[in-house]
Design a protein around this motif. Sequence first.
Motif, PDB file in Angstrom:
ATOM      1  N   GLY A 115      61.086  40.150  32.429  1.00 12.22           N
ATOM      2  CA  GLY A 115      61.502  41.186  31.487  1.00 12.22           C
ATOM      3  C   GLY A 115      61.435  40.775  30.030  1.00 12.22           C
ATOM      4  O   GLY A 115      62.112  41.367  29.196  1.00 12.22           O
ATOM      5  N   ALA A 116      60.609  39.789  29.697  1.00 14.16           N
ATOM      6  CA  ALA A 116      60.517  39.378  28.292  1.00 14.16           C
ATOM      7  C   ALA A 116      60.036  40.545  27.428  1.00 14.16           C
ATOM      8  O   ALA A 116      60.426  40.677  26.275  1.00 14.16           O
ATOM      9  CB  ALA A 116      59.580  38.183  28.147  1.00 14.16           C
ATOM     10  N   VAL A 117      59.178  41.350  27.995  1.00 11.96           N
ATOM     11  CA  VAL A 117      58.834  42.634  27.374  1.00 11.96           C
ATOM     12  C   VAL A 117      59.474  43.709  28.252  1.00 11.96           C
ATOM     13  O   VAL A 117      58.972  44.019  29.319  1.00 11.96           O
ATOM     14  CB  VAL A 117      57.309  42.818  27.295  1.00 11.96           C
ATOM     15  CG1 VAL A 117      56.957  44.202  26.797  1.00 11.96           C
ATOM     16  CG2 VAL A 117      56.706  41.756  26.380  1.00 11.96           C
ATOM     17  N   PRO A 118      60.622  44.227  27.818  1.00 13.07           N
ATOM     18  CA  PRO A 118      61.404  45.105  28.697  1.00 13.07           C
ATOM     19  C   PRO A 118      60.850  46.526  28.731  1.00 13.07           C
ATOM     20  O   PRO A 118      61.554  47.500  28.512  1.00 13.07           O
ATOM     21  CB  PRO A 118      62.795  45.049  28.072  1.00 13.07           C
ATOM     22  CG  PRO A 118      62.551  44.822  26.613  1.00 13.07           C
ATOM     23  CD  PRO A 118      61.260  44.041  26.511  1.00 13.07           C
ATOM     24  N   GLN A 119      59.575  46.620  29.061  1.00 10.06           N
ATOM     25  CA  GLN A 119      58.877  47.907  29.009  1.00 10.06           C
ATOM     26  C   GLN A 119      59.386  48.874  30.064  1.00 10.06           C
ATOM     27  O   GLN A 119      59.775  48.486  31.144  1.00 10.06           O
ATOM     28  CB  GLN A 119      57.393  47.661  29.213  1.00 10.06           C
ATOM     29  CG  GLN A 119      57.059  47.099  30.577  1.00 10.06           C
ATOM     30  CD  GLN A 119      55.658  46.508  30.611  1.00 10.06           C
ATOM     31  OE1 GLN A 119      55.370  45.553  29.915  1.00 10.06           O
ATOM     32  NE2 GLN A 119      54.804  47.098  31.392  1.00 10.06           N
ATOM     33  N   MET A 120      59.380  50.145  29.720  1.00  8.51           N
ATOM     34  CA  MET A 120      59.902  51.175  30.616  1.00  8.51           C
ATOM     35  C   MET A 120      58.875  51.574  31.667  1.00  8.51           C
ATOM     36  O   MET A 120      59.225  52.039  32.743  1.00  8.51           O
ATOM     37  CB  MET A 120      60.375  52.361  29.772  1.00  8.51           C
ATOM     38  CG  MET A 120      59.624  53.599  29.994  1.00  8.51           C
ATOM     39  SD  MET A 120      59.854  54.975  28.805  1.00  8.51           S
ATOM     40  CE  MET A 120      61.454  54.792  28.110  1.00  8.51           C
ATOM     41  N   ASN A 121      57.586  51.400  31.341  1.00  3.29           N
ATOM     42  CA  ASN A 121      56.543  51.767  32.300  1.00  3.29           C
ATOM     43  C   ASN A 121      55.239  51.080  31.883  1.00  3.29           C
ATOM     44  O   ASN A 121      55.256  50.177  31.047  1.00  3.29           O
ATOM     45  CB  ASN A 121      56.387  53.295  32.370  1.00  3.29           C
ATOM     46  CG  ASN A 121      56.138  53.907  31.003  1.00  3.29           C
ATOM     47  OD1 ASN A 121      55.472  53.300  30.147  1.00  3.29           O
ATOM     48  ND2 ASN A 121      56.671  55.081  30.767  1.00  3.29           N
ATOM     49  N   LEU A 122      54.114  51.511  32.437  1.00  4.38           N
ATOM     50  CA  LEU A 122      52.841  50.836  32.203  1.00  4.38           C
ATOM     51  C   LEU A 122      52.046  51.441  31.043  1.00  4.38           C
ATOM     52  O   LEU A 122      50.852  51.185  30.913  1.00  4.38           O
ATOM     53  CB  LEU A 122      51.993  50.869  33.478  1.00  4.38           C
ATOM     54  CG  LEU A 122      52.508  50.034  34.650  1.00  4.38           C
ATOM     55  CD1 LEU A 122      51.630  50.239  35.885  1.00  4.38           C
ATOM     56  CD2 LEU A 122      52.502  48.550  34.283  1.00  4.38           C
ATOM     57  N   VAL A 123      52.697  52.271  30.232  1.00  4.06           N
ATOM     58  CA  VAL A 123      51.982  52.954  29.155  1.00  4.06           C
ATOM     59  C   VAL A 123      52.049  52.143  27.858  1.00  4.06           C
ATOM     60  O   VAL A 123      53.111  51.661  27.478  1.00  4.06           O
ATOM     61  CB  VAL A 123      52.549  54.366  28.917  1.00  4.06           C
ATOM     62  CG1 VAL A 123      51.789  55.059  27.785  1.00  4.06           C
ATOM     63  CG2 VAL A 123      52.477  55.183  30.196  1.00  4.06           C
ATOM     64  N   LYS A 149      54.929  49.330  23.417  1.00  2.00           N
ATOM     65  CA  LYS A 149      55.457  49.850  24.662  1.00  2.00           C
ATOM     66  C   LYS A 149      56.877  50.317  24.388  1.00  2.00           C
ATOM     67  O   LYS A 149      57.613  49.651  23.676  1.00  2.00           O
ATOM     68  CB  LYS A 149      55.469  48.757  25.720  1.00  2.00           C
ATOM     69  CG  LYS A 149      54.088  48.291  26.110  1.00  2.00           C
ATOM     70  CD  LYS A 149      54.155  47.134  27.073  1.00  2.00           C
ATOM     71  CE  LYS A 149      52.754  46.602  27.313  1.00  2.00           C
ATOM     72  NZ  LYS A 149      52.774  45.277  27.925  1.00  2.00           N
ATOM     73  N   GLU A 150      57.239  51.435  24.967  1.00  2.00           N
ATOM     74  CA  GLU A 150      58.640  51.832  24.866  1.00  2.00           C
ATOM     75  C   GLU A 150      59.432  51.042  25.901  1.00  2.00           C
ATOM     76  O   GLU A 150      58.907  50.590  26.899  1.00  2.00           O
ATOM     77  CB  GLU A 150      58.760  53.341  25.068  1.00  2.00           C
ATOM     78  CG  GLU A 150      58.052  54.112  23.949  1.00  2.00           C
ATOM     79  CD  GLU A 150      58.630  55.492  23.703  1.00  2.00           C
ATOM     80  OE1 GLU A 150      59.871  55.649  23.745  1.00  2.00           O
ATOM     81  OE2 GLU A 150      57.840  56.423  23.467  1.00  2.00           O
ATOM     82  N   CYS A 151      60.714  50.860  25.606  1.00  2.00           N
ATOM     83  CA  CYS A 151      61.536  49.981  26.430  1.00  2.00           C
ATOM     84  C   CYS A 151      62.461  50.772  27.354  1.00  2.00           C
ATOM     85  O   CYS A 151      62.802  51.924  27.068  1.00  2.00           O
ATOM     86  CB  CYS A 151      62.373  49.067  25.529  1.00  2.00           C
ATOM     87  SG  CYS A 151      61.351  47.999  24.502  1.00  2.00           S
ATOM     88  N   ARG A 153      65.684  52.205  28.733  1.00  5.12           N
ATOM     89  CA  ARG A 153      66.795  52.648  27.895  1.00  5.12           C
ATOM     90  C   ARG A 153      68.158  52.402  28.544  1.00  5.12           C
ATOM     91  O   ARG A 153      69.177  52.493  27.872  1.00  5.12           O
ATOM     92  CB  ARG A 153      66.655  54.157  27.617  1.00  5.12           C
ATOM     93  CG  ARG A 153      65.434  54.523  26.776  1.00  5.12           C
ATOM     94  CD  ARG A 153      65.615  54.092  25.342  1.00  5.12           C
ATOM     95  NE  ARG A 153      64.401  54.379  24.557  1.00  5.12           N
ATOM     96  CZ  ARG A 153      64.267  54.075  23.289  1.00  5.12           C
ATOM     97  NH1 ARG A 153      65.242  53.483  22.627  1.00  5.12           N
ATOM     98  NH2 ARG A 153      63.155  54.335  22.646  1.00  5.12           N
TER      99      ARG A 153
END
Lengths: 337, 337, 337, 337
Positions: free
Chosen positions: B258-266, B276-278, B280
């Motif tokens: 989770g170093a890049v806590p991205q919400m999805n693959l977009v 990337k959006e994270c 929430r």
Amino acid sequence: MKIRTAIAGLGRMGCIHAENLRFRTRKADLVAACDPDPERREKGKSELGIRNIFTEFNDMIHRSDLDAVIIVTPSVFHCRQIRDAIHAGLHVFCEKPLGTDLDECQETARVIENNPEQVFMLGFMRRYDTSYRYAKQKVEERYLGKPILFRGYSVDPESAIGGILSFLPKSGGQFNDMAVHDFDLARWFLKSEPRSVYAIGGCFAHPEFADYDDGDNVAALMQFENDSMAFFLAGRTAPHGYNIETEIIGTQATLRIGAVPQMNLVELMDETGIRKECSRSFPTRFGPAFLAEIQEFIDCIHEKRKPEITVYDGLMASKMAVLATESFRNNKPIVIK
Amino acid sequence: MKIRTAIAGLGRMGCIHAENLRFRTRKADLVAACDPDPERREKGKSELGIRNIFTEFNDMIHRSDLDAVIIVTPSVFHCRQIRDAIHAGLHVFCEKPLGTDLDECQETARVIENNPEQVFMLGFMRRYDTSYRYAKQKVEERYLGKPILFRGYSVDPESAIGGILSFLPKSGGQFNDMAVHDFDLARWFLKSEPRSVYAIGGCFAHPEFADYDDGDNVAALMQFENDSMAFFLAGRTAPHGYNIETEIIGTQATLRIGAVPQMNLVELMDETGIRKECSRSFPTRFGPAFLAEIQEFIDCIHEKRKPEITVYDGLMASKMAVLATESFRNNKPIVIK
Amino acid sequence: MKIRTAIAGLGRMGCIHAENLRFRTRKADLVAACDPDPERREKGKSELGIRNIFTEFNDMIHRSDLDAVIIVTPSVFHCRQIRDAIHAGLHVFCEKPLGTDLDECQETARVIENNPEQVFMLGFMRRYDTSYRYAKQKVEERYLGKPILFRGYSVDPESAIGGILSFLPKSGGQFNDMAVHDFDLARWFLKSEPRSVYAIGGCFAHPEFADYDDGDNVAALMQFENDSMAFFLAGRTAPHGYNIETEIIGTQATLRIGAVPQMNLVELMDETGIRKECSRSFPTRFGPAFLAEIQEFIDCIHEKRKPEITVYDGLMASKMAVLATESFRNNKPIVIK
Amino acid sequence: MKIRTAIAGLGRMGCIHAENLRFRTRKADLVAACDPDPERREKGKSELGIRNIFTEFNDMIHRSDLDAVIIVTPSVFHCRQIRDAIHAGLHVFCEKPLGTDLDECQETARVIENNPEQVFMLGFMRRYDTSYRYAKQKVEERYLGKPILFRGYSVDPESAIGGILSFLPKSGGQFNDMAVHDFDLARWFLKSEPRSVYAIGGCFAHPEFADYDDGDNVAALMQFENDSMAFFLAGRTAPHGYNIETEIIGTQATLRIGAVPQMNLVELMDETGIRKECSRSFPTRFGPAFLAEIQEFIDCIHEKRKPEITVYDGLMASKMAVLATESFRNNKPIVIK
């Protein structure tokens, strides 16, 4: 009151839908299944606990008490089974593609359109994947500006090539089997219809594809009514996993889905560098989307509404696949009418 | 035969467990719930369709026909309710933390250990997240070599601060509420027990935390019996989302989750750059893990086996939280005996 | 002994080369420059400290004591100036493209080949970028297996559109101005020659391009002698920066260069998510490559060896650009002989 | 008019500075060098073309015609050589750290401050790296809000351990050799002074460090006057490369520099997943920064202005290193006065 469903076909994909309907779908029951293969029928009974198991599709739809059928049979049977099920008064969910013969697809579309009370839905599951939905919402909010280029890659892992090769005689070709999802996505995101197609390809690792006038990797370039362009790559030789990648470039922004097809949120740092492992198969990548699409199908029946995906979407995607295949085989561009 | 379960507490987290037990868990039924709040009781009845709704925990466990109870009440009640449920012969799943008072935790541990036939499990759901499980498997395969440093960040989104502030009087403090997950992960990954702790912190955005001898961001440095080190950050002010990040550095490799806590693959490319959006919130990030842990609890009951997480894990995590809090308040390191 | 060099053209790109030759190139001196524009000549004298400044190219090459000339003039002048300089006995470095007219390119190639003692090099600077060199080395080590697809994007930032539009009347078109680098890279990486091309395009943001039979974004699909495919996108409307991205997909592996066109190693996390800012312009992205290519040119002169880039590379890239443009304008595929 | 410079020390780092001064620095000449090692002196003469080569530092500064000296000798000599050079009227650039003994550092600082006409600069080159400068600018624009946590990792590649181990007897310890850069960065980004430090560490791969009361990986937790916190990791065992990573978490945003310590813009996709190779050494990672800092030193001399980095910065970083070492050795926190 639960929707009584049946599954036609208990192969790999059929079992995914069956498990979802048995254990994870709200307001639905899985009451019957059919498959010509006795081993699969046995598995349906013992592992999935399906009560009524048939050999024949028509026996199943006429001799069970059903509301809906989920068709997960080989593509060549789709159209006929859809029509039979519609005529039997059932709601129908069918795996992609709609079919392999355009005339039969059109005939099937007419049958479906003549029975508007019955829900019909096609398994373009990517539209129910959270990442794709999120991207679609951005497009609807006009985040992209005017769309310029859609790029869609669908490349199966090399590790799966064994099954693919044995399936070759029954395959509809790469554009039909693999790229059809991207053809649907292109129309969905670009909100326009294709007006020309040009396709090329080759056999880079597996000469067996040439025996079927196909390539192990093929590419197509299309232009749409609104001038936007689309580039497609469909293949079977990805060394790193299941490579489904989509990009939509617009005048205001670009969206990428799955450009890094990572399997999870873990990064590994070692002497090879810093890396992410990739999704290895479609069930891993699209597991939640398969559940979401089936739930949507069930909810549509309950709520007497239409799914977003229509038979026309299936027809168009199949048309694009057929014309791309034709362009590739004849090595010339085709204007789509 | 299905396990008959009851939920104690129908707050946000309680409803997540309730929905999972109602609609997505195999071989389990949700037959009862309790909550002191009438609105929540009403919601349990109408929205979740729970048949038996109680005001009091003890009424629920004694007047329903139950196999197991899921405790999702405020932390201060955990220990007593666990003991009551164990004495009532029930299997118990309890949300983290085990408790807020170490003596009571120890007493509770004894009760659980004296009733080894009853399954007890604590809600350290991260252990059931696919990314964390994948990392754990790598550790078990000795991918890391000797572990050097565990780093765990648990920072709530600033957007949730309203609820957090109103909850402050009942809070066990940042180390107890937030870092306790990381304390458990550190022991899980490092496979050793902490031997010293030093903690600091401050109020950077919300002075209200100082009224409770707490900070809105706090940090702790620990060393373990096997010499490995651990750094923890717990906070409430992340502007970009729900920041749960874990790193384990070893002599052979490093793992990051989770170093890049991205919400999805977009990925989005626009004039702000490429981003990337994270995630929430915790339900988005850990939704599937909440389901997986409950399923594991149910499966353990069916299969008469013990979950991987023991009451001792809960006891140790709580002890680390209590000592970190003490070190922070007294500004001196503590040797853990 | 230092190589005495002169610069033809003191525009933006000319000044980059001039500064490198003045201050950062070993074993070279910049002794002269020419430009028709008086302001630029003044700048050459005062800011760059160039001793001999001319208005005319031929004055410069005949009236200075020179070993080599660097041509950074408008593309239409390239071929003639190369020939004049070669005839004057000079070594020649010329900015891409080789030219805009294929016959003239061919004639120029003959002149160069007839004077093999004189070093000639073309400014395909990407071949001297550390990332591209690293990728090329991997290709040479057969890391990719058999190459399947080359994908090259060259999209200028929308923020630069003002200058681009005013330059339109003199532009050779998108394929010539932008994609020519990718055409060169495709041949470099695929190690094969193109055998067919099909191109499309459109005006998505700037209708002005249509006045010149061009698009603001154009795309081409090529196939090479070894069956490998190549997809090219050239455009002027990138909102996020200078988007130069290259991908080479092979049967064993895939290489991507600049897929995330980040400007540096900084990540930003804020309420927009987690992001990297992108390179804004070619001097930022390729600054070190411009220096490396000029140093290579100088070193080749000293060491009496040939640069890797030949006039034939320039000829082929220009041919691909001309044929792609023709395919786009006539909307039909072209077989390359 | 060019600044006449001399280099003291022609080791690895000395040669980097020497090459920059010889070939890439504007308005500077490298006219002399000294080194006790005859092989290095020979190399300075033949490869670098330095005219005057000495064995002794004091011979060099008194018997050459110099404006400035660059000190790249072992840390224990820094302070004395700085004072000698200042007394000789020279401008001084000194590699980090300022020194190893705090009293001597302080005495040296007084000498420098008493000679304000002479430029003094310390080699904290990270401040001249484009990524760090970009981050600093963001901090100055108040992008972060209030700073909460600085995290700095400086871990040398395991592949370099041979040289490190042989250098152990002369080493100032991990905090002095490695973390001193992070100590400087923490003060630079947090804009505050440390008020407490607590450090731990261990030998995870190389027990030899214990012989010098050091660890192969050590960590420190500090708190600053403005309450912000800082966590430091210094080590020698990174398997993936040269791991320099910095994070600054604020109330409004977070900045990360080098979290993915990639060597270039290439991504590799193969059966190991998708990965980037990492920087392998400090010259690769910080090459341009070494040039930029020397250019800044030269420009300061020309323009009669002070560099941003002062002797006080060097003094504070050394103080932090000494106190962290002391805390680690005595296993107790230290309040910084």
